[in-house]
Design a protein around this motif. Sequence first.
Motif, mmCIF file in Angstrom:
data_model
loop_
_atom_site.group_PDB
_atom_site.id
_atom_site.type_symbol
_atom_site.label_atom_id
_atom_site.label_comp_id
_atom_site.label_asym_id
_atom_site.label_seq_id
_atom_site.Cartn_x
_atom_site.Cartn_y
_atom_site.Cartn_z
ATOM 1 N N ILE A 175 0.727 -1.198 0.031
ATOM 2 C CA ILE A 175 -0.049 -0.013 -0.013
ATOM 3 C C ILE A 175 0.965 1.336 -0.021
ATOM 4 N N LYS A 176 0.624 2.194 -0.884
ATOM 5 C CA LYS A 176 1.465 3.456 -1.132
ATOM 6 C C LYS A 176 0.963 4.566 -1.015
ATOM 7 N N GLY A 177 1.829 5.467 -0.385
ATOM 8 C CA GLY A 177 1.068 7.086 -0.499
ATOM 9 C C GLY A 177 0.119 7.535 0.235
ATOM 10 N N MET A 178 -0.188 6.742 0.981
ATOM 11 C CA MET A 178 -1.578 7.197 1.831
ATOM 12 C C MET A 178 -1.542 8.387 2.903
ATOM 13 N N VAL A 179 -2.530 9.048 3.238
ATOM 14 C CA VAL A 179 -2.255 10.210 3.784
ATOM 15 C C VAL A 179 -2.325 10.060 5.266
ATOM 16 N N LYS A 180 -1.357 10.326 5.956
ATOM 17 C CA LYS A 180 -1.174 10.002 7.652
ATOM 18 C C LYS A 180 -1.766 11.389 8.410
ATOM 19 N N VAL A 181 -2.386 11.017 9.430
ATOM 20 C CA VAL A 181 -3.115 11.920 10.308
ATOM 21 C C VAL A 181 -2.909 11.726 11.513
ATOM 22 N N ALA A 182 -2.212 12.582 12.354
ATOM 23 C CA ALA A 182 -1.737 11.980 13.706
ATOM 24 C C ALA A 182 -2.712 12.761 14.727
ATOM 25 N N PHE A 183 -3.035 11.965 15.711
ATOM 26 C CA PHE A 183 -4.029 12.501 16.779
ATOM 27 C C PHE A 183 -3.344 12.480 18.166
ATOM 28 N N SER A 184 -3.886 13.168 19.279
ATOM 29 C CA SER A 184 -3.287 13.050 20.481
ATOM 30 C C SER A 184 -3.906 11.956 21.249
ATOM 31 N N GLY A 185 -3.745 10.690 21.119
ATOM 32 C CA GLY A 185 -4.632 9.780 21.822
ATOM 33 C C GLY A 185 -5.456 8.917 21.004
#
Length: 321
Positions: A175-185
């Motif tokens: 799986i390539k190039g997906m969009v990472k979204v970071a959260f605080s928990g």
Amino acid sequence: MLNRRHLLSLGASAALPLRAFAQDPWPARSIRAVNPGAAGGTNDVLTRHLLEPLGKLLGQPVILESKAGAGGVIGTQFVAQQPADGYTILTHHNGFITAPLVSANANYDALKDFVPLSLQGTSPLILIAHPSMPPTLAEFVAHARANPGKLEWGTAALGGVGHLATEVFHDATGIKGMVKVAFSGSAPATQALVAGQIKYLLSTPTAATAGLVQEGRLRFLGVSSAARSPLLPNLPSISEVAPGFAVEVWFGLLARAGTPPAVVARLADAIASVISQPDIIDKYRAVNVVARPGRNELAELLRGDHQLWSKVVREKNIRLD
């Protein structure tokens, strides 16, 4: 004949306390287990189950103290600065290994500054998806491969095991190039998944996510363990579509390097004995953890984690500083 020098020497020896010739029995006072994470988390809950039976076995109270902050670094550094006498131990998880790999501010060496006492248990990560995604693991992987860069994925903590494991998952499945979204928990990450703001994430199983699956608001697609988990036997292992993929969350207890071997052995044996008790096994299972006591087992996981995550951090250039 004794001269004056000999008499003075004998007199000084007689004045020395008995402990100069015989060590005090261990433990002679209470033992402190430091949790570097939030109170109420899985690590906290697991260790609380040990306190009373472990204290009875050792003959001294075992007290849990929380020192949360900086992704577990504050509590870990605190234990590293305490005397190496077995009276202050650390209860931790995979973040113990990953923190110094992604941040120089961690300021400890996981393999040199601590010694393992016992594994407490393990839990798989679960690939959780929004219901708009294909309903099976194999179909989801095929869909994601066919749509590079078009899906958002979440992580509850940058540099945490969920983040790093997803990077490995992507490589293992192509799986390539997906969009990472970071959260605080994990809670905000799960809320974003329910809302469709992200489409998938790897996270530990909880009663909350299980309830959302029952309501049809989320889907469990697969587990990250090498084989199917006894906690969720009907879910496929990700390794069934990505041979060789295997990641688990572990929970364990450690002491400072330099702690006397006899003290380490006493602690290790006592902890493993308590975790092997049927009621403790049941309590661990209730929070989605399979009890797996053992000092050697934890040592093996520490070495394996360090090797795997060092490679991922280096190849993906993951730094938090």
